[in-house]
Design a protein around this motif. Structure first.
Motif, short mmCIF file in Angstrom:
data_model
loop_
_atom_site.label_atom_id
_atom_site.label_comp_id
_atom_site.label_asym_id
_atom_site.label_seq_id
_atom_site.Cartn_x
_atom_site.Cartn_y
_atom_site.Cartn_z
N GLY A 8 1.03 -1.71 -0.12
CA GLY A 8 0.09 0.23 -0.46
C GLY A 8 0.48 1.46 -0.18
O GLY A 8 1.65 0.89 0.57
N ILE A 9 0.02 2.24 -0.90
CA ILE A 9 1.27 3.81 -0.57
C ILE A 9 0.74 4.46 0.75
O ILE A 9 -0.74 4.45 0.40
CB ILE A 9 1.20 4.35 -2.24
CG1 ILE A 9 1.97 3.04 -2.95
CG2 ILE A 9 1.35 5.76 -2.26
CD1 ILE A 9 1.40 4.03 -4.71
N ARG B 7 -2.10 -1.93 -4.31
CA ARG B 7 -3.35 -2.50 -4.13
C ARG B 7 -4.10 -1.69 -3.17
O ARG B 7 -5.10 -1.14 -2.78
CB ARG B 7 -3.66 -3.96 -2.89
CG ARG B 7 -3.36 -4.66 -4.65
CD ARG B 7 -3.92 -4.78 -6.22
NE ARG B 7 -3.82 -5.78 -6.93
CZ ARG B 7 -3.25 -4.85 -7.91
NH1 ARG B 7 -2.27 -3.87 -8.12
NH2 ARG B 7 -2.20 -6.10 -8.66
N TYR B 8 -3.53 -0.81 -1.91
CA TYR B 8 -4.49 0.50 -1.45
C TYR B 8 -3.64 1.29 -1.97
O TYR B 8 -1.85 1.52 -1.79
CB TYR B 8 -4.53 0.38 -0.20
CG TYR B 8 -3.78 0.55 0.92
CD1 TYR B 8 -3.57 1.92 0.94
CD2 TYR B 8 -2.70 -0.35 1.19
CE1 TYR B 8 -2.78 2.04 2.13
CE2 TYR B 8 -2.16 0.09 2.12
CZ TYR B 8 -1.78 1.50 2.61
OH TYR B 8 -0.70 1.00 3.62
N MET B 9 -3.74 2.91 -1.45
CA MET B 9 -3.17 4.34 -1.61
C MET B 9 -3.86 5.07 -0.26
O MET B 9 -5.33 5.39 -0.74
CB MET B 9 -3.34 5.15 -2.73
CG MET B 9 -2.86 6.24 -2.35
SD MET B 9 -2.13 7.15 -4.26
CE MET B 9 -3.58 7.74 -4.93
N THR B 10 -3.62 5.86 0.34
CA THR B 10 -3.55 6.92 1.57
C THR B 10 -3.61 8.45 0.81
O THR B 10 -2.52 8.45 -0.31
CB THR B 10 -3.07 6.77 2.36
OG1 THR B 10 -3.03 5.20 3.24
CG2 THR B 10 -3.73 7.44 3.77
N LEU B 11 -4.76 8.67 0.76
CA LEU B 11 -4.87 10.14 -0.09
C LEU B 11 -4.10 10.89 0.30
O LEU B 11 -3.64 11.68 -0.66
CB LEU B 11 -6.89 10.36 -0.47
CG LEU B 11 -7.58 9.44 -1.28
CD1 LEU B 11 -8.88 10.03 -1.01
CD2 LEU B 11 -7.10 8.68 -2.05
N THR B 12 -3.71 11.21 1.55
CA THR B 12 -2.65 12.07 1.99
C THR B 12 -2.82 11.21 3.28
O THR B 12 -2.41 10.35 3.42
CB THR B 12 -3.81 13.45 2.43
OG1 THR B 12 -4.38 13.09 3.68
CG2 THR B 12 -4.68 13.83 1.83
#
Length: 370
Positions: free
Chosen positions: A89-90, A112-117
């Motif tokens: 994940g990012i 497979r996921y990204m934290t928006l900020t």
């Protein structure tokens, strides 16, 4: 822990100065682990993309170097694995440098996921910690380009992570997203009114979205400055979220090796059974705990994949953020390349030295045997 991306300098079977090593993961009955590829907010508008790629590289090499680990990229891979499944994940939308193309390439590499900020605003989304950095202070919630990021993540089948986002960003993303979202490492605002925690009305919206909040173990976020922080403190957050959103909306987001301070009795990843014992003592059923430990996350992951399968053939996102929003000395304006000064090439950066961390542990799914 700073190893400058050199796997040869660390042995995960013998590492003892961290919250996580292979023996501790096995002792904690960890069945799958998201490894967070995190770069500092100070890399925004500089070399965040390169640093993120280096972190992805180190995670993939690590997961392929140990027989105890297995790199997977889908929900079925988690279900099928008989080792500790590794996913990427990012943590921070600044890693895409406001580029949907970069987002797509990360997906192709296995993200497979990204934290928006993270703890800084991006040009298109507002952080819950916006005062810590001076990036884009005028951004509120999701901008039109931020909405395009959410749409493209839905199309790709990449989970949208709302931990670290502001109230306005989380609310807008929950309205916009066609797929369930996650809060990868947050807790209940009503128990501890920390900006990183989730208010009850957002928890109710999350329930309607059929997403999950993966409860973090970070002592500062759990206890709001109280000196005594223990397993019971953490369990209070689980109880409250269950009351507001139901047990089906809960997962586990330990954040080990992401922060320094954890509750007494939960000092490292081997201690997860202590939480389960406390929740059983409080009357949680084995079915509820099986959901918390594994099934709730797998349900969300599968539904994100289903949304991708339904909508993935629709048009690839080609929106671009307005050039004037992101114009800086590190970005070439291809609309008018003659305005770029060749003399800038080859000069050293004014930024201070930076050594990326090996990996930051985040959140996980556990096997549960009743």
């Amino acid at each position: 822990m700073l190893y400058q991306n050199r796997l040869s300098g660390v042995n995960l079977r013998e590492l003892n100065k961290t919250h996580t090593n292979l023996a501790k993961l096995q002792a904690g009955y960890v069945g799958a682990q998201f490894w967070s590829v995190y770069v500092l907010c100070s890399a925004q508008n500089k070399d965040a993309v390169r640093l993120t790629l280096e972190q992805i590289d180190i995670v993939k090499r690590m997961c392929n170097s140990y027989e105890e680990l297995e790199f997977v990229t889908n929900s079925q891979g988690i279900s099928d694995s008989r080792r500790i499944a590794c996913l990427i994940g990012i943590e921070g939308g600044h890693s895409i440098d406001s580029s949907l193309a970069a987002l797509r390439m990360y997906y192709d590499l296995g993200v497979r996921y990204m934290t928006l900020t993270h703890s800084c605003n991006t040009p298109w989304s507002e952080s819950s910690s916006k005062g810590r950095h001076n990036f884009y202070p005028g951004v509120t919630g999701l901008t039109p380009f931020g909405q395009e990021v959410v749409k493209e993540m839905n199309r790709l089948g990449m989970m949208i992570d709302l931990s670290h986002t502001s109230y306005s960003t989380a609310k807008a993303a929950l309205i916009m997203s066609k797929a369930p979202v996650i809060f990868s490492h947050s807790s209940a605002f009503s128990i501890c009114n920390h900006s990183r925690n989730v208010p009850d009305d957002i928890l109710q919206q999350l329930k309607k979205n059929k997403g999950i909040i993966m409860v973090t173990f970070s002592a500062d976020i759990l206890a709001c400055g109280r000196e005594v922080v223990n397993v019971s403190t953490l369990a209070d957050h689980f109880d409250h979220i269950k009351k507001i959103a139901g047990s089906e909306s809960i997962g586990i987001g330990g954040d080990y090796d992401g922060v320094e301070r954890f509750p007494k009795g939960l000092e490292d990843v081997s201690k997860y059974p202590s939480l389960i014992e406390e929740l059983l003592r409080r009357g949680w059923s084995e079915t509820e705990l099986k959901g918390v430990l594994r099934e709730n996350f797998l349900r969300v992951f599968r539904e994100v994949e289903n949304v991708r399968n339904i909508n993935g053939l629709t048009g690839v996102g080609e929106s671009e953020i307005p050039q004037e929003v992101v114009q800086n000395s590190c970005r070439l304006d291809l609309r008018n390349p003659l305005l770029q000064t060749a003399s800038s090439f080859g000069f050293p950066s004014v930024a201070g030295p930076f050594s990326p961390t090996l990996v930051i542990l985040s959140y996980l799914i556990l096997y549960y045997e009743p």
